[in-house]
Write a protein that holds these residues in place. Structure first.
Motif, short mmCIF file in Angstrom:
data_model
loop_
_atom_site.label_atom_id
_atom_site.label_comp_id
_atom_site.label_asym_id
_atom_site.label_seq_id
_atom_site.Cartn_x
_atom_site.Cartn_y
_atom_site.Cartn_z
N HIS A 1 41.62 -72.55 84.17
CA HIS A 1 40.52 -72.97 83.79
C HIS A 1 41.36 -74.41 84.97
O HIS A 1 42.04 -74.81 84.28
CB HIS A 1 39.87 -73.16 83.15
CG HIS A 1 39.13 -72.32 82.34
ND1 HIS A 1 39.02 -71.71 81.24
CD2 HIS A 1 38.54 -70.85 83.00
CE1 HIS A 1 38.42 -70.69 80.60
NE2 HIS A 1 38.11 -69.91 81.79
N LEU A 2 40.50 -74.39 86.35
CA LEU A 2 41.27 -75.17 86.72
C LEU A 2 39.78 -76.22 87.73
O LEU A 2 39.11 -75.27 88.07
CB LEU A 2 42.42 -74.52 88.91
CG LEU A 2 41.95 -75.54 89.63
CD1 LEU A 2 43.21 -76.93 88.73
CD2 LEU A 2 42.66 -74.61 90.57
N ILE A 3 39.96 -77.14 87.70
CA ILE A 3 38.84 -78.18 88.04
C ILE A 3 39.80 -78.99 89.51
O ILE A 3 40.65 -79.38 89.33
CB ILE A 3 38.50 -79.54 87.32
CG1 ILE A 3 38.19 -78.34 85.83
CG2 ILE A 3 37.58 -80.83 88.15
CD1 ILE A 3 36.80 -78.28 85.92
N LEU A 4 38.97 -79.24 90.14
CA LEU A 4 39.19 -79.34 91.98
C LEU A 4 38.21 -81.00 92.26
O LEU A 4 36.62 -80.62 92.24
CB LEU A 4 39.30 -78.63 92.88
CG LEU A 4 39.94 -77.41 92.66
CD1 LEU A 4 39.36 -76.48 94.25
CD2 LEU A 4 41.61 -78.14 93.03
N VAL A 5 38.77 -82.00 92.52
CA VAL A 5 37.91 -82.81 92.16
C VAL A 5 38.44 -83.79 93.18
O VAL A 5 39.52 -83.46 94.10
CB VAL A 5 38.33 -84.09 90.98
CG1 VAL A 5 37.57 -85.01 91.57
CG2 VAL A 5 37.98 -83.65 89.83
N ALA A 6 37.35 -83.52 94.42
CA ALA A 6 37.57 -84.35 95.38
C ALA A 6 36.87 -85.65 96.20
O ALA A 6 35.57 -86.32 95.52
CB ALA A 6 36.64 -83.56 96.58
N ASP A 7 37.58 -86.62 96.84
CA ASP A 7 37.08 -87.67 97.05
C ASP A 7 36.03 -89.01 95.97
O ASP A 7 35.04 -89.44 96.14
CB ASP A 7 36.07 -87.69 98.53
CG ASP A 7 36.99 -86.57 99.50
OD1 ASP A 7 37.61 -87.11 100.44
OD2 ASP A 7 36.28 -86.00 99.30
#
Length: 768
Positions: free
Chosen positions: A70-76
């Motif tokens: 399980h991976l979380i991508l957080v942007a800006d």
């Protein structure tokens, strides 16, 4: 019935003892409860329900036996600073900074608590004004450090040069020269100097502002309570790593930092090294001092990570775009300008051109965890190697290890090129496409030529199956088609490659902050499941090895609008309450006073009329002035003697202060002033029994007239009416008007509702 009476009595007693309780009404109680509910909904419920709606098991579609990563991508996240809203006044700008930090911290903590991801990766733009804050100059090195760097070939000695010829840009071996030859080392000192952007607009801010923003970022995303909200999981220092001389040259402290391990559960991997244009600038605007500062604190922007049996390649596209970016007059960067900017784009380009071998090494290390016999751990060679030379890998890395490949996922801050007006899908909040445009220190997409170069170079490390990007702050889902040069198994030995047309999906992740122009911020959940064999091939039926899901965060601006609407409704309700209490209804304090004060017994102070009513009751004579009442009473008690008028007044006063009944208890005088005589001067009995006068005396009054004054006020003065003449000049208390009563009731209601609600709201903010 008894319970209601007891409750009412208790309430009256409490209101009498604590006067402020008299202001509590049904209206204030309902408004207080309504505010408590709305605040808990706006500060707790919508955050928890939003994260719980994105639970992995609600959207994943893997086989039952699957164990995905399980991976979380957080942007800006772009922490708000003075650069974000330069025209916003001080109180509003500070509140924006505080509330955006609390918003992101609350969501990030809930993500780790409820979703419990294995890895978290940031897609750039960590700070909003990181590129604008000046850097500190590097401190002078000691002679021992200079000697060590010279021995490593970092400084001094034969310095390489870069020259441009008909074949492009190439590296030379001589120093100095003229024409197009550029001395790389001679430029190094100039490149380290910071230059303020926007004509020195941000010159009053420096490294201290950057350090403050970095500390804020650490409290939100690096703190152990944020990463591991569960009490049974805590991070602890595992070992220390000393700083190297190159870091010291770039301005780092010559101290040690700590690597951390986690007890009580799995370690959560967090990667924040990918730079954005707000972190380091874009293209020709990238400054080496700013770039080195970002890499020193967050990590190298160009890197390879094996996550969930997938090869993640992070690429510093803001710096790489210096080789090809949109120019203000049209077109892309000319060759001569690219030559001047080679110090910016050369590191990421060198990383792209040499992906195959380091990627194979990383894949082999990952496969060793599953198949240690097929992929033994390479030993250390007893020889001296140049750390900057990656063209000749150690002999222990076998050709078999280099063949192993995993699906490749590209991470870039700036999205890849697409045709203008390419639809981003129904989840795009603003419009329907990402505009292809550029400006000061930004460019919405990478140029077409550079996008093709990136796709082809990355494909050398394995099959490119997905691209994730940021920068736009909004969600965008597009599919690219590239003519990729697919290398065969013997490509590293000089084999040929074939052209393959392949579709690659790219998702631009939403901003994590509610202050970046989108009403619904969000993040992306990525589920990875790729069971592999010893060669890195997927085991079983070929399936998509990656699944994604967009998770939307609460609309903070809508929450504030709801608060504002409720504030207006509350003020209107309290104003109506104040008008009712100040104009239409009795004062609550007076009602409680009347309910609690028992009636007083007042005996008659005046004789009955001679011609009383037949029923035995007569009306007492009441005068408005004390002097008139006293004179009338004395006249009725002595009709024949005028010389003893003052005595009559005195007897009247004495009679009022004595017991109600005469001394003998049987008779009462009827025609004389003396009470000690029994017979008249003639010797006859003139007194009547008290029983004979029954019915002729007035009834006992149980109310205390408010307008009657005490008769004693006029007793003892030489001149009758002296007290009255003085009383005319006394200032009477002013009765408050209706407007004042309304205002007082309104302000009291505001305090009754605002104080407990304010304390509750402060507690919610303080505790997450």
């Amino acid at each position: 019935m008894h319970l209601s009476h007891g409750a009412s009595t208790t309430l009256h007693h409490l209101r009498r003892r604590y006067p402020f309780l008299r202001q509590f009404t049904v209206t204030t109680s309902i408004l207080t409860l309504l505010w408590i509910y709305v605040l808990y909904w706006g500060e707790r419920s919508i955050f928890t329900s939003g994260i719980e709606a994105c639970a992995w098991d609600k959207w994943e579609q893997w086989p039952r036996e699957a164990a995905p990563h399980h991976l979380i991508l957080v942007a800006d996240p772009q922490l708000v600073d003075p650069h974000t809203y330069p025209g916003r006044p001080w109180p509003l700008s500070s509140l924006t900074e505080i509330y955006t930090d609390m918003y992101m911290a609350r969501n990030f903590r809930l993500i780790n608590k409820d979703l419990d991801p294995d890895s978290i990766v940031f897609l750039g733009d960590l700070l909003d004004g990181g590129r604008e804050w000046a850097t500190d100059r590097a401190r002078p090195l000691k002679q021992s450090q200079v000697s060590k760097l010279e021995a490593m070939g970092v400084i001094g000695g034969g310095r390489p040069t870069w020259k441009r010829d008909a074949g492009g840009i190439s590296e030379g071996s001589e120093t100095g020269g003229s024409g197009d030859t550029i001395d790389k080392a001679s430029q190094k000192q100039d490149l380290k100097d910071f230059v303020y952007g926007e004509n020195g607009r941000w010159s009053k801010w420096d490294q201290r502002q950057w350090a403050t923003d970095f500390a804020r970022f650490g409290r939100i995303f690096f703190d152990s309570d944020q990463l591991y909200p569960q009490s049974e999981r805590r991070a602890f220092p595992a070992y220390e790593v000393p700083s190297d001389p190159v870091s010291v040259l770039n301005g780092a402290d010559n101290v040690t930092w700590q690597e951390y391990a986690v007890a009580g559960g799995k370690s959560r991997r967090i990667i924040t090294s990918l730079p954005g244009n707000h972190d380091v600038g874009f293209g020709m605007g990238v400054q080496m001092a700013v770039k080195d500062r970002h890499h020193l604190h967050f990590g190298e922007g160009n890197r390879i990570d094996i996550i969930g049996n997938h090869t993640f390649i992070s690429l510093d596209t803001p710096s790489l775009s210096a080789v090809s970016q949109f120019m203000p007059g049209g077109g892309e960067t000319p060759n001569d300008k690219s030559l001047e900017l080679k110090h910016i784009w050369k590191p990421p380009m060198h990383f792209l051109e040499n992906l195959r071998r380091p990627t194979g090494k990383a894949v082999a290390d990952a496969l060793h965890e599953y198949y240690p016999d097929d992929h033994p751990r390479p030993g250390h060679l007893h020889t001296v190697l140049d750390p900057s030379d990656v063209s000749n890998p150690p002999a222990t890395v076998s050709a078999v290890d280099l063949k192993a490949q995993l699906p490749v996922i590209l991470l870039t801050h700036v999205p890849l090129y697409r045709d203008p007006d390419t639809d981003c899908g129904r989840l795009h909040e603003r419009g329907h496409a990402i505009s292809v445009s550029a400006g000061y220190q930004y460019q919405n997409v990478v140029t077409r030529s550079l996008s093709n170069t990136i796709a082809n170079r990355v494909s050398a490390a394995g099959e490119l199956i997905h691209v994730f990007s940021g920068d736009d702050h909004d969600y965008c889902d597009v599919t690219h088609r590239y003519n990729l040069g697919q290398t065969n198994t013997a490509a590293h030995d000089g084999g040929k490659s074939t052209s393959v047309l392949r579709s690659v999906k790219e998702i631009t992740v939403k901003s994590f902050s509610w202050a970046m122009g989108v009403r619904r911020p969000g993040f992306l959940l990525v589920s990875l499941w790729n069971p592999v064999d010893a060669a890195g091939a997927t085991v079983g039926t070929p399936l998509p090895t990656i699944q994604t899901h967009l998770c939307l965060l609460p609309d903070q601006l809508a929450t504030f609008i709801n608060y504002a609407i409720l504030v207006g409704f509350s003020l209107m309700a309290l104003l109506v309450r104040g008008i009712y209490m100040g104009v239409r209804a009795k004062d609550v304090a007076e009602e409680d006073e009347a309910a609690e004060t028992p009636p007083r017994l007042v005996l008659p102070r005046f004789p009955s009329k001679a011609n009383g009513a037949a029923d035995g009751f007569s009306t007492p004579i009441r005068e408005s002035k004390s002097r008139q009442r006293t004179s009338s009473v004395s006249t009725s008690m002595n009709h024949t003697s005028n010389s003893n008028s003052s005595l009559g007044v005195q007897r009247n006063y004495t009679a009022r202060t004595r017991s109600v009944s005469p001394a003998n208890g049987l008779y009462t005088p009827s025609g004389q002033n003396s009470l000690d005589g029994y017979n008249s001067p003639g010797g006859e009995r003139t007194h009547a029994l008290l029983i004979e006068k029954a019915g002729y005396y007035p009834q006992v009054r149980w109310t205390d007239p408010a307008d009657d004054s005490d008769d004693e006020k006029s007793v003892g003065g030489d001149g009758i009416g002296e007290e009255d003449s003085q009383a005319k000049w006394k200032k009477k208390p002013r009765t408050p008007g209706k407007a004042w009563k309304v205002l007082k009731a309104f302000l009291a209601g505001v305090l009754l509702v605002g104080v407990p609600v304010g304390f509750f709201y402060g507690w919610l903010l303080k505790n997450g």
